[in-house]
Design a protein around this motif. Structure first.
Motif, PDB file in Angstrom:
ATOM      1  N   GLY A 267      62.063  92.802  60.335  1.00 30.62           N
ATOM      2  CA  GLY A 267      62.463  92.520  58.966  1.00 30.62           C
ATOM      3  C   GLY A 267      61.388  92.861  57.956  1.00 30.62           C
TER       4      GLY A 267
ATOM      5  N   ASN B 103      67.661  93.723  58.163  1.00 30.27           N
ATOM      6  CA  ASN B 103      67.779  92.827  59.309  1.00 30.27           C
ATOM      7  C   ASN B 103      68.396  93.566  60.495  1.00 30.27           C
TER       8      ASN B 103
ATOM      9  N   SER C  80      65.096  88.050  61.470  1.00 35.81           N
ATOM     10  CA  SER C  80      64.864  89.333  60.803  1.00 35.81           C
ATOM     11  C   SER C  80      65.425  89.331  59.392  1.00 35.81           C
ATOM     12  N   SER C  81      66.490  88.580  59.159  1.00 33.62           N
ATOM     13  CA  SER C  81      67.081  88.489  57.824  1.00 33.62           C
ATOM     14  C   SER C  81      66.209  87.661  56.884  1.00 33.62           C
TER      15      SER C  81
END
Length: 438
Positions: free
Chosen positions: A96, A102, A239-240
């Motif tokens: 990320g 993401n 990751s977001s």
């Protein structure tokens, strides 16, 4: 810039959270000399949100069984599983930070449409299965704490989680702080438990570092402990939470953010690992005389006469905090998965209503809550290899990661971990199907 990162920045501005680029007042990225503490406080959050997946009610169920049946003997499994989780959550955060996207979005752009749809459906199923475990766990805690029947407790839990999710209307930061606070409640509850219950520290230390398998059933429990640890939705969500969080002007910025993220993962998942080990240590007091304890309610009923009302109350408080926080995280992860894979978004309240309906159906049909938790872990076993392998493929792609691509010894270590997790999950599924003996 993605919708997710844009939404996060707007929300952060509205909440008075200035960006971490280096403005004229001297605020720097984590690692700078001025404003370091303020920057750390602004940045902290993603790893603590992801860590909720490792102290959810599913962990409670498996840890209770491990401690009650085998005392301290399986603590090494909990430690090993948490180390694996640290590596993969750190890798998800790295993706990320470096790519600004993401994992679900990267999958959408890299793979054919039918495969993306299949991955989305599987990921949604995993998120719903996880949410089932979280929601039921919170409802069990609330029903025991307030002396309610399970179905009314589930209804009250649904209302509470919907109200908590409205915090997202004020940006992601308030929700991050709430979830971090609930993690603190879980951690402090089990810290206090350790001061209440008798602990044989020498045996606990030995069980943490000396691998043992007392019998065939212990192997089955090891598979459950490890195979259900690395949660698919936590990999997607982490990751977001790190994408676009800080403006990146250079590779030096990215390196500083990765170092900060790695330290946060170490702290957050280290705490989660210690909480899991504390669960085993506390329930090790059941070993011998109460080794048949296999349910959340059974553990609570036994804690009261064995260790006192304070220990039992702290157990329920931590279980309720675990269920509420992990349920919030599962809902947010489902939103990230849907938006990333198919560019579609539904109101979070509608998603919450849809995801809790299976839980009501399962309990209304008379299924034991703990059995429902175990069933949800089996569903997760089918989906788990997908995000793990995909994360590795993305992490080693120079087109995505550039000079930050995963390679050499790091890649070999992650591949070995994937092989172990996949093998254990396959064994769990085979044993569930009756293809392997217990």
């Amino acid at each position: 810039m993605t919708d997710c990162s844009l939404g996060y920045k707007l929300a952060s501005m509205r909440d008075g959270m200035a960006t971490l680029a280096q403005p004229e007042n001297g605020t720097e990225l984590p690692g700078g000399r001025r404003g370091r503490l303020a920057n750390v406080m602004r940045m902290a959050g993603p790893a603590f949100v992801a860590s909720v997946a490792y102290v959810d009610p599913g962990n409670y169920a498996t840890n209770i069984q491990a401690g009650a049946r085998y005392g301290y003997a399986l603590l090494w499994v909990v430690l090993l599983a948490n180390v694996v989780a640290m590596f993969f959550q750190a890798l998800s955060a790295r993706v990320g930070i470096v790519s600004g996207r993401n994992l679900a979005e990267l999958c959408r752009d890299r793979y054919p449409g039918p495969l993306v749809i299949a991955m989305w459906i599987g990921s949604e199923a995993a998120a719903m299965a996880t949410d089932l475990a979280e929601f039921i766990g919170a409802a069990v805690g609330l029903s025991l704490l307030m002396h309610l029947a399970l179905l009314p407790a589930m209804g009250l839990t649904a209302i509470v989680t919907l109200l908590l999710l409205t915090l997202q209307n004020r940006g992601m930061r308030p929700l991050e702080l709430l979830i971090t606070g609930l993690v603190a409640v879980i951690s402090l509850s089990y810290l206090m438990e350790l001061f209440i219950v008798p602990v044989h520290w020498g045996q606990a230390a030995r069980g943490s570092v000396v691998p043992t398998l007392p019998d065939g059933e212990a192997l089955t429990l090891c598979i459950g402990l490890v195979g259900a640890t690395v949660m698919p939705h936590a990999i997607f969500l982490h990751s977001s939470l790190t994408q676009g969080r800080v403006p990146m002007r250079s590779d030096a910025d990215r390196r500083r953010m990765i170092r900060f993220s790695n330290r946060e993962v170490l702290v957050a998942l280290g705490i989660a690992g210690l909480v899991n080990m504390a669960m085993v240590v506390v329930t090790a007091n059941f070993h011998g005389g109460h080794s048949d304890i296999a349910t959340l309610e059974g553990a609570y009923r036994t804690l009261t006469p064995l260790l006192g009302g304070a220990a039992a109350g702290l157990f329920l408080l931590s279980l309720l905090a675990s269920g509420l926080s992990s349920s919030l995280v599962a809902t947010l992860a489902g939103q990230v998965v849907m938006q990333g894979f198919v560019r579609f978004r539904i109101p979070v309240t509608l998603r919450r209503v849809v995801t809790v309906l299976p839980s009501f159906a399962v309990i209304a049909c008379g299924v034991d809550p703990t059995s429902a938790l175990v069933l949800s872990q089996v569903v997760l076993s089918f989906v788990l290899p997908v995000p793990m392998i995909t994360l590795l493929l993305v992490s080693r792609d120079p087109a995505v990661m550039g000079t930050f691509r995963l390679g050499g010894a790091g890649l070999a270590l992650h591949v070995a971990m994937v092989m172990v997790i996949v093998a254990l999950n396959v064994a769990l599924l085979a044993q569930t199907a009756g293809l392997l003996p217990g």
